[in-house]
Write a protein that holds these residues in place. Structure first.
Motif, short mmCIF file in Angstrom:
data_model
loop_
_atom_site.label_atom_id
_atom_site.label_comp_id
_atom_site.label_asym_id
_atom_site.label_seq_id
_atom_site.Cartn_x
_atom_site.Cartn_y
_atom_site.Cartn_z
N ARG A 35 0.82 -1.17 -0.11
CA ARG A 35 -0.01 0.00 0.07
C ARG A 35 0.73 1.37 0.11
N GLN A 36 2.07 1.24 0.91
CA GLN A 36 2.64 2.31 0.88
C GLN A 36 3.40 2.45 -0.47
N LYS A 38 2.53 1.68 -3.48
CA LYS A 38 1.30 2.06 -4.51
C LYS A 38 1.26 3.45 -4.17
N GLN A 39 1.09 4.17 -3.12
CA GLN A 39 0.79 5.45 -2.67
C GLN A 39 2.04 6.23 -3.27
N GLU A 40 3.17 5.62 -3.01
CA GLU A 40 4.57 6.60 -3.63
C GLU A 40 4.43 6.59 -5.24
N MET A 42 1.73 6.54 -6.95
CA MET A 42 0.86 7.44 -7.51
C MET A 42 1.13 8.76 -7.12
N GLN A 43 1.84 9.08 -5.88
CA GLN A 43 2.61 10.34 -5.84
C GLN A 43 3.39 10.76 -7.02
#
Length: 165
Positions: A35-36, A38-40, A42-43
């Motif tokens: 999840r982290q 994926k967040q990176e 997307m960022q």
């Protein structure tokens, strides 16, 4: 339903439960890492997208400025040429040739250029904090008079025309 306690669980199952709890903890940890990650990602994609939008907005605004400048150049040239055009139409030699119908048809326009709508717009992008706003910028053109330098240039050409007559 009966509640299980350590005393009711057989001894050989306890190590399997501990191992299962460890595996669940590892899966939860891996899921959190994914999840982290994926967040990176997307960022990073968002940052790259904003950079691309800024670049495109800059390109559009540069083109809009160039178009605006070309419109002003066109207007200045059209005013000069129109003055020459009208001077030529009023010259005696032109009128004689026109009467003979040897150079131009009788439907000659008075002006060589026309401005149908003084409200000319070019696209532009305005940035407001983290937002890009696509809008239009008004190009203020009006029927303006020729400058003194343009007038001198036209007078020189008129003298040539007069000498030619």
């Amino acid at each position: 339903m009966s509640q299980c306690t350590n005393s009711s669980i057989p001894e050989n199952v306890i190590p399997a439960l501990v191992q299962l709890q460890d595996e669940v903890a590892k899966v939860e940890s891996t899921l959190l890492e994914l999840r982290q990650k994926k967040q990176e990602i997307m960022q990073h994609q968002l940052s790259a997208g904003i950079h691309e939008l800024a670049t495109l907005a800059n390109n559009i605004n540069t083109l809009a400025n160039r178009i605006e400048n070309e419109i002003f150049k066109f207007q200045e040239t059209a005013i000069e040429v129109n003055h020459l055009y009208q001077t030529m139409q009023n010259s005696p030699i032109f009128q004689v040739l026109q009467e003979e119908k040897s150079i131009m048809p009788p439907w000659i326009p008075i002006n060589i250029w026309e401005m149908n709508d003084p409200a000319i717009f070019v696209p532009t992008i305005v940035r407001n904090k983290s937002q890009f706003i696509l809008t239009a910028k008004a190009v203020e053109i009006t029927k303006k008079e020729i400058t003194s330098q343009q007038f001198e240039s036209i007078n020189s050409l008129e003298r040539v025309l007069t000498a030619w007559e």
